[in-house]
Design a protein around this motif. Sequence first.
Motif, PDB file in Angstrom:
ATOM      1  N   ALA A   5       1.278  -1.188  -0.402  1.00  0.00           N
ATOM      2  CA  ALA A   5       0.171   0.547  -0.401  1.00  0.00           C
ATOM      3  C   ALA A   5       0.642   1.246   0.165  1.00  0.00           C
ATOM      4  O   ALA A   5       0.542   2.641  -0.430  1.00  0.00           O
ATOM      5  N   THR A   6       1.901   0.551   1.115  1.00  0.00           N
ATOM      6  CA  THR A   6       2.968   2.644   0.700  1.00  0.00           C
ATOM      7  C   THR A   6       4.694   2.054   0.812  1.00  0.00           C
ATOM      8  O   THR A   6       4.600   0.634   1.318  1.00  0.00           O
ATOM      9  N   VAL A   7       5.243   3.424   0.260  1.00  0.00           N
ATOM     10  CA  VAL A   7       6.980   2.627   0.047  1.00  0.00           C
ATOM     11  C   VAL A   7       6.967   3.407   1.719  1.00  0.00           C
ATOM     12  O   VAL A   7       8.213   3.248   1.474  1.00  0.00           O
ATOM     13  N   TRP A   8       6.284   3.947   1.869  1.00  0.00           N
ATOM     14  CA  TRP A   8       6.860   4.759   2.771  1.00  0.00           C
ATOM     15  C   TRP A   8       7.026   4.770   4.753  1.00  0.00           C
ATOM     16  O   TRP A   8       5.827   3.936   5.136  1.00  0.00           O
ATOM     17  N   MET A   9       8.300   4.038   4.521  1.00  0.00           N
ATOM     18  CA  MET A   9       8.509   2.713   6.434  1.00  0.00           C
ATOM     19  C   MET A   9       7.815   3.896   6.983  1.00  0.00           C
ATOM     20  O   MET A   9       6.957   2.629   8.170  1.00  0.00           O
ATOM     21  N   VAL A  15       4.734  -3.546  13.785  1.00  0.00           N
ATOM     22  CA  VAL A  15       4.540  -5.010  13.041  1.00  0.00           C
ATOM     23  C   VAL A  15       4.656  -5.033  11.594  1.00  0.00           C
ATOM     24  O   VAL A  15       4.554  -6.290  11.014  1.00  0.00           O
ATOM     25  N   GLU A  16       3.991  -4.548  10.898  1.00  0.00           N
ATOM     26  CA  GLU A  16       3.685  -4.170   9.594  1.00  0.00           C
ATOM     27  C   GLU A  16       5.427  -4.286   8.928  1.00  0.00           C
ATOM     28  O   GLU A  16       5.574  -4.814   7.387  1.00  0.00           O
ATOM     29  N   TYR A  17       6.066  -3.026   9.314  1.00  0.00           N
ATOM     30  CA  TYR A  17       7.192  -3.512   9.020  1.00  0.00           C
ATOM     31  C   TYR A  17       7.796  -4.668   9.210  1.00  0.00           C
ATOM     32  O   TYR A  17       8.799  -5.414   8.004  1.00  0.00           O
ATOM     33  N   GLN A  18       8.301  -5.003  10.263  1.00  0.00           N
ATOM     34  CA  GLN A  18       8.869  -6.098  11.219  1.00  0.00           C
ATOM     35  C   GLN A  18       8.252  -7.571  10.049  1.00  0.00           C
ATOM     36  O   GLN A  18       9.576  -8.312   9.008  1.00  0.00           O
ATOM     37  N   ALA A  52      14.130  11.860  -1.649  1.00  0.00           N
ATOM     38  CA  ALA A  52      13.401  11.474  -0.751  1.00  0.00           C
ATOM     39  C   ALA A  52      12.193  11.149  -2.614  1.00  0.00           C
ATOM     40  O   ALA A  52      11.639  10.016  -2.603  1.00  0.00           O
ATOM     41  N   ALA A  53      12.433  12.261  -3.389  1.00  0.00           N
ATOM     42  CA  ALA A  53      10.998  11.491  -4.700  1.00  0.00           C
ATOM     43  C   ALA A  53      12.038  10.927  -5.154  1.00  0.00           C
ATOM     44  O   ALA A  53      11.311   9.436  -5.531  1.00  0.00           O
ATOM     45  N   VAL A  54      13.479  11.018  -5.609  1.00  0.00           N
ATOM     46  CA  VAL A  54      13.044   9.851  -6.769  1.00  0.00           C
ATOM     47  C   VAL A  54      13.670   8.169  -5.372  1.00  0.00           C
ATOM     48  O   VAL A  54      13.754   7.081  -6.731  1.00  0.00           O
ATOM     49  N   ALA A  55      13.553   8.102  -4.647  1.00  0.00           N
ATOM     50  CA  ALA A  55      14.057   7.556  -3.585  1.00  0.00           C
ATOM     51  C   ALA A  55      12.273   6.321  -4.266  1.00  0.00           C
ATOM     52  O   ALA A  55      12.425   5.143  -3.850  1.00  0.00           O
ATOM     53  N   ALA A  56      11.944   7.022  -4.142  1.00  0.00           N
ATOM     54  CA  ALA A  56      10.238   6.684  -3.885  1.00  0.00           C
ATOM     55  C   ALA A  56       9.674   5.920  -4.869  1.00  0.00           C
ATOM     56  O   ALA A  56       9.156   4.731  -5.056  1.00  0.00           O
ATOM     57  N   ASP A  57       9.900   7.037  -6.075  1.00  0.00           N
ATOM     58  CA  ASP A  57      10.243   6.239  -7.735  1.00  0.00           C
ATOM     59  C   ASP A  57      10.599   4.644  -7.956  1.00  0.00           C
ATOM     60  O   ASP A  57      10.006   3.796  -7.978  1.00  0.00           O
ATOM     61  N   THR A  58      11.712   5.272  -7.341  1.00  0.00           N
ATOM     62  CA  THR A  58      12.801   3.954  -6.936  1.00  0.00           C
ATOM     63  C   THR A  58      12.065   2.642  -6.191  1.00  0.00           C
ATOM     64  O   THR A  58      12.131   1.003  -6.843  1.00  0.00           O
ATOM     65  N   ALA A  59      12.003   2.915  -5.217  1.00  0.00           N
ATOM     66  CA  ALA A  59      11.375   2.085  -4.504  1.00  0.00           C
ATOM     67  C   ALA A  59      10.263   1.282  -4.813  1.00  0.00           C
ATOM     68  O   ALA A  59       9.510   0.082  -4.880  1.00  0.00           O
ATOM     69  N   ALA A  60       9.473   1.906  -5.706  1.00  0.00           N
ATOM     70  CA  ALA A  60       8.475   1.364  -6.055  1.00  0.00           C
ATOM     71  C   ALA A  60       8.610   0.386  -6.966  1.00  0.00           C
ATOM     72  O   ALA A  60       7.801  -0.453  -7.650  1.00  0.00           O
ATOM     73  N   ARG A  61       9.509   0.402  -8.133  1.00  0.00           N
ATOM     74  CA  ARG A  61       9.817  -0.379  -9.303  1.00  0.00           C
ATOM     75  C   ARG A  61      10.152  -1.582  -8.730  1.00  0.00           C
ATOM     76  O   ARG A  61      10.531  -2.951  -9.083  1.00  0.00           O
ATOM     77  N   VAL A  62      10.912  -1.794  -7.636  1.00  0.00           N
ATOM     78  CA  VAL A  62      12.324  -2.796  -6.490  1.00  0.00           C
ATOM     79  C   VAL A  62      11.342  -3.303  -5.565  1.00  0.00           C
ATOM     80  O   VAL A  62      11.635  -4.013  -5.349  1.00  0.00           O
TER      81      VAL A  62
END
Length: 264
Positions: A5-9, A15-18, A52-62
Amino acid sequence: MSSPATVWMNQLSWVEYQQRIRRDHPPVLMPVGALEQHGPHLPLGTDGLLAAAVAADTAARVGGLVAPTLSYGYKSQPKCGGGQHFCGTTSVDAATLIGQVRDAVREFARHGVDKLVVVNGHYENQWFLIEGIDLGLRDARAADPACALQVMRLEYWDFMTPETLGHVFPEGFPGFALEHAAVLETSMMLHHHPSLVRMDLLPDDGPADFPPYDMYPPRTDWVPASGVLSSARGADAAKGRLLAEEVARRMAEAIATGFSRPAP
Protein backbone atom coordinates in the motif's frame (compact mmCIF):
# COMPACT_ATOMS: atom_id res chain seq x y z
CA MET A 1 2.27 -10.84 -4.40
CA SER A 2 0.09 -7.74 -4.43
CA SER A 3 1.76 -4.34 -4.43
CA PRO A 4 2.30 -2.88 -0.96
CA ALA A 5 0.00 0.00 0.00
CA THR A 6 2.89 2.38 0.67
CA VAL A 7 6.62 2.62 0.14
CA TRP A 8 7.04 4.93 3.15
CA MET A 9 8.49 3.19 6.20
CA ASN A 10 7.10 5.79 8.60
CA GLN A 11 3.55 5.07 7.43
CA LEU A 12 3.80 1.43 8.55
CA SER A 13 3.30 0.06 12.04
CA TRP A 14 6.27 -1.71 13.55
CA VAL A 15 4.45 -5.03 13.01
CA GLU A 16 3.85 -4.32 9.32
CA TYR A 17 7.42 -3.18 8.90
CA GLN A 18 8.81 -6.29 10.61
CA GLN A 19 6.66 -8.52 8.40
CA ARG A 20 7.89 -6.81 5.26
CA ILE A 21 11.53 -7.09 6.33
CA ARG A 22 11.29 -10.75 7.32
CA ARG A 23 9.07 -11.88 4.44
CA ASP A 24 10.24 -9.84 1.46
CA HIS A 25 13.76 -8.67 2.36
CA PRO A 26 13.13 -5.38 0.55
CA PRO A 27 15.83 -2.82 -0.11
CA VAL A 28 15.42 0.12 2.26
CA LEU A 29 16.25 3.46 0.71
CA MET A 30 17.36 6.26 3.06
CA PRO A 31 17.39 9.73 1.49
CA VAL A 32 19.87 12.28 2.81
CA GLY A 33 19.46 15.95 2.00
CA ALA A 34 20.16 19.35 3.49
CA LEU A 35 18.40 22.49 4.66
CA GLU A 36 19.99 24.95 2.27
CA GLN A 37 19.07 28.02 0.24
CA HIS A 38 18.06 27.28 -3.33
CA GLY A 39 17.48 30.77 -4.61
CA PRO A 40 14.23 32.74 -4.31
CA HIS A 41 12.23 30.24 -6.39
CA LEU A 42 12.89 26.89 -4.66
CA PRO A 43 12.35 25.80 -1.04
CA LEU A 44 15.09 25.32 1.53
CA GLY A 45 14.36 21.60 1.65
CA THR A 46 14.93 20.97 -2.06
CA ASP A 47 17.83 18.51 -1.60
CA GLY A 48 15.89 16.29 0.78
CA LEU A 49 12.64 16.58 -1.18
CA LEU A 50 14.29 15.44 -4.40
CA ALA A 51 16.28 12.65 -2.74
CA ALA A 52 13.07 11.33 -1.17
CA ALA A 53 11.12 11.63 -4.43
CA VAL A 54 13.63 9.68 -6.51
CA ALA A 55 13.92 7.13 -3.69
CA ALA A 56 10.15 6.65 -3.69
CA ASP A 57 10.01 6.27 -7.49
CA THR A 58 12.82 3.72 -7.32
CA ALA A 59 11.32 1.85 -4.36
CA ALA A 60 8.06 1.42 -6.29
CA ARG A 61 10.03 -0.31 -9.06
CA VAL A 62 11.96 -2.70 -6.80
CA GLY A 63 9.46 -3.42 -4.02
CA GLY A 64 11.46 -1.34 -1.59
CA LEU A 65 10.76 0.89 1.38
CA VAL A 66 11.79 4.51 1.90
CA ALA A 67 13.03 5.54 5.34
CA PRO A 68 12.52 9.10 6.64
CA THR A 69 14.94 11.61 5.17
CA LEU A 70 17.99 12.79 7.07
CA SER A 71 17.31 16.45 6.40
CA TYR A 72 20.36 18.30 7.74
CA GLY A 73 23.46 18.10 5.58
CA TYR A 74 27.11 19.07 5.78
CA LYS A 75 28.06 22.75 5.52
CA SER A 76 27.11 24.47 2.29
CA GLN A 77 30.15 25.33 0.16
CA PRO A 78 30.26 28.46 -2.03
CA LYS A 79 31.11 26.66 -5.27
CA CYS A 80 28.31 24.09 -5.10
CA GLY A 81 25.70 25.35 -2.63
CA GLY A 82 26.28 29.06 -2.28
CA GLY A 83 27.83 28.90 1.18
CA GLN A 84 26.86 29.27 4.81
CA HIS A 85 26.05 32.99 4.77
CA PHE A 86 22.45 32.65 3.53
CA CYS A 87 19.60 32.90 6.01
CA GLY A 88 17.84 29.55 6.31
CA THR A 89 20.83 27.40 5.38
CA THR A 90 21.11 25.19 8.46
CA SER A 91 24.00 22.75 8.39
CA VAL A 92 25.71 20.23 10.66
CA ASP A 93 29.35 19.46 11.39
CA ALA A 94 30.93 16.46 9.69
CA ALA A 95 30.97 14.48 12.94
CA THR A 96 27.22 15.02 13.39
CA LEU A 97 26.35 13.75 9.92
CA ILE A 98 28.75 10.82 10.24
CA GLY A 99 27.15 9.93 13.58
CA GLN A 100 23.61 10.06 12.21
CA VAL A 101 24.46 7.77 9.32
CA ARG A 102 26.48 5.44 11.53
CA ASP A 103 23.60 5.07 13.98
CA ALA A 104 21.05 4.55 11.20
CA VAL A 105 23.13 1.84 9.52
CA ARG A 106 23.57 0.05 12.83
CA GLU A 107 19.83 0.23 13.55
CA PHE A 108 18.77 -1.05 10.15
CA ALA A 109 21.14 -3.98 10.63
CA ARG A 110 19.47 -4.67 13.97
CA HIS A 111 16.06 -4.72 12.25
CA GLY A 112 17.28 -7.46 9.92
CA VAL A 113 17.56 -5.27 6.82
CA ASP A 114 20.06 -6.80 4.41
CA LYS A 115 19.94 -4.17 1.63
CA LEU A 116 20.25 -0.47 2.47
CA VAL A 117 20.55 2.26 -0.16
CA VAL A 118 21.76 5.69 0.98
CA VAL A 119 20.41 8.20 -1.57
CA ASN A 120 22.35 11.44 -1.39
CA GLY A 121 20.78 14.70 -2.57
CA HIS A 122 23.36 17.20 -1.27
CA TYR A 123 26.73 17.43 -3.01
CA GLU A 124 28.71 18.23 0.14
CA ASN A 125 27.55 15.12 2.04
CA GLN A 126 29.43 12.48 0.08
CA TRP A 127 32.57 11.71 2.08
CA PHE A 128 30.81 11.88 5.43
CA LEU A 129 28.19 9.40 4.26
CA ILE A 130 31.00 7.04 3.30
CA GLU A 131 32.54 7.34 6.77
CA GLY A 132 29.17 6.85 8.50
CA ILE A 133 28.46 3.74 6.44
CA ASP A 134 31.90 2.29 7.16
CA LEU A 135 31.59 2.84 10.92
CA GLY A 136 27.98 1.63 11.02
CA LEU A 137 28.89 -1.63 9.27
CA ARG A 138 31.81 -2.05 11.65
CA ASP A 139 29.46 -1.66 14.61
CA ALA A 140 26.89 -4.03 13.14
CA ARG A 141 29.39 -6.77 12.42
CA ALA A 142 30.97 -6.41 15.85
CA ALA A 143 27.53 -6.94 17.40
CA ASP A 144 26.65 -9.81 15.05
CA PRO A 145 29.43 -11.46 13.00
CA ALA A 146 26.72 -13.03 10.82
CA CYS A 147 25.30 -9.64 9.88
CA ALA A 148 24.20 -9.78 6.22
CA LEU A 149 23.69 -6.05 5.66
CA GLN A 150 25.11 -4.55 2.49
CA VAL A 151 24.96 -0.80 1.83
CA MET A 152 24.84 1.00 -1.49
CA ARG A 153 25.58 4.73 -1.55
CA LEU A 154 24.73 6.87 -4.53
CA GLU A 155 24.19 10.42 -5.72
CA TYR A 156 21.01 10.40 -7.79
CA TRP A 157 22.37 12.81 -10.42
CA ASP A 158 25.02 10.27 -11.42
CA PHE A 159 22.21 8.27 -13.05
CA MET A 160 21.51 10.98 -15.64
CA THR A 161 23.00 9.94 -18.96
CA PRO A 162 24.83 12.29 -21.35
CA GLU A 163 22.08 11.70 -23.90
CA THR A 164 19.35 12.91 -21.54
CA LEU A 165 21.45 15.83 -20.32
CA GLY A 166 21.91 16.76 -23.98
CA HIS A 167 18.12 17.01 -24.36
CA VAL A 168 17.84 19.12 -21.22
CA PHE A 169 20.80 21.35 -22.13
CA PRO A 170 20.84 21.72 -25.92
CA GLU A 171 23.46 24.48 -25.63
CA GLY A 172 25.76 22.42 -23.40
CA PHE A 173 25.69 21.08 -19.84
CA PRO A 174 27.41 23.45 -17.36
CA GLY A 175 28.30 20.70 -14.86
CA PHE A 176 26.61 19.49 -11.69
CA ALA A 177 28.33 21.86 -9.26
CA LEU A 178 27.01 24.99 -11.00
CA GLU A 179 23.56 23.42 -11.37
CA HIS A 180 22.66 24.42 -7.81
CA ALA A 181 19.04 25.70 -7.93
CA ALA A 182 19.28 25.81 -11.72
CA VAL A 183 17.70 23.83 -14.57
CA LEU A 184 18.05 20.28 -13.19
CA GLU A 185 16.73 20.88 -9.68
CA THR A 186 14.08 23.34 -10.82
CA SER A 187 12.79 20.97 -13.50
CA MET A 188 12.68 18.02 -11.12
CA MET A 189 10.90 20.11 -8.49
CA LEU A 190 8.37 21.19 -11.15
CA HIS A 191 7.75 17.51 -11.79
CA HIS A 192 7.66 16.27 -8.19
CA HIS A 193 6.55 19.34 -6.21
CA PRO A 194 5.18 21.98 -8.59
CA SER A 195 3.31 23.85 -5.85
CA LEU A 196 6.63 24.66 -4.15
CA VAL A 197 8.25 26.30 -7.18
CA ARG A 198 7.97 30.05 -7.87
CA MET A 199 8.83 30.43 -11.54
CA ASP A 200 7.87 34.09 -11.32
CA LEU A 201 10.87 34.65 -9.02
CA LEU A 202 13.57 33.09 -11.21
CA PRO A 203 16.77 35.17 -11.01
CA ASP A 204 19.02 35.74 -14.01
CA ASP A 205 22.29 35.25 -12.13
CA GLY A 206 25.12 33.09 -13.32
CA PRO A 207 26.85 31.15 -14.34
CA ALA A 208 29.09 31.91 -11.38
CA ASP A 209 32.77 32.37 -12.19
CA PHE A 210 34.85 30.89 -9.38
CA PRO A 211 38.65 30.87 -9.18
CA PRO A 212 40.46 27.50 -9.02
CA TYR A 213 41.05 27.78 -5.26
CA ASP A 214 39.11 28.31 -2.02
CA MET A 215 39.56 30.96 0.66
CA TYR A 216 38.84 30.80 4.39
CA PRO A 217 36.90 32.62 5.70
CA PRO A 218 34.88 32.18 2.49
CA ARG A 219 34.60 35.09 0.08
CA THR A 220 30.86 35.57 0.01
CA ASP A 221 31.14 38.12 -2.81
CA TRP A 222 32.10 35.27 -5.16
CA VAL A 223 28.53 33.97 -4.94
CA PRO A 224 25.60 35.64 -6.77
CA ALA A 225 23.35 37.48 -4.33
CA SER A 226 20.41 35.23 -5.20
CA GLY A 227 22.33 32.06 -4.27
CA VAL A 228 21.71 30.60 -7.74
CA LEU A 229 24.96 29.53 -9.41
CA SER A 230 23.55 29.13 -12.92
CA SER A 231 20.33 30.32 -14.54
CA ALA A 232 17.22 28.16 -14.18
CA ARG A 233 15.72 29.65 -17.33
CA GLY A 234 14.55 26.82 -19.54
CA ALA A 235 13.47 24.58 -16.67
CA ASP A 236 10.12 22.86 -17.10
CA ALA A 237 8.15 19.91 -15.78
CA ALA A 238 8.64 17.86 -18.96
CA LYS A 239 12.41 17.98 -18.49
CA GLY A 240 11.91 17.08 -14.84
CA ARG A 241 9.81 14.06 -15.76
CA LEU A 242 12.42 12.92 -18.30
CA LEU A 243 15.18 13.19 -15.68
CA ALA A 244 13.12 11.60 -12.90
CA GLU A 245 12.10 8.61 -14.99
CA GLU A 246 15.65 7.96 -16.14
CA VAL A 247 17.04 8.26 -12.61
CA ALA A 248 14.44 5.89 -11.12
CA ARG A 249 14.88 3.32 -13.88
CA ARG A 250 18.66 3.32 -13.70
CA MET A 251 18.72 3.34 -9.88
CA ALA A 252 16.40 0.32 -9.88
CA GLU A 253 18.77 -1.46 -12.28
CA ALA A 254 21.72 -0.62 -10.03
CA ILE A 255 19.94 -2.02 -6.97
CA ALA A 256 19.13 -5.24 -8.80
CA THR A 257 22.75 -5.59 -9.91
CA GLY A 258 24.52 -4.33 -6.81
CA PHE A 259 22.72 -6.60 -4.38
CA SER A 260 22.78 -9.67 -6.62
CA ARG A 261 25.55 -11.27 -4.56
CA PRO A 262 25.53 -12.08 -0.84
CA ALA A 263 27.60 -9.99 1.55
CA PRO A 264 31.26 -11.08 1.74
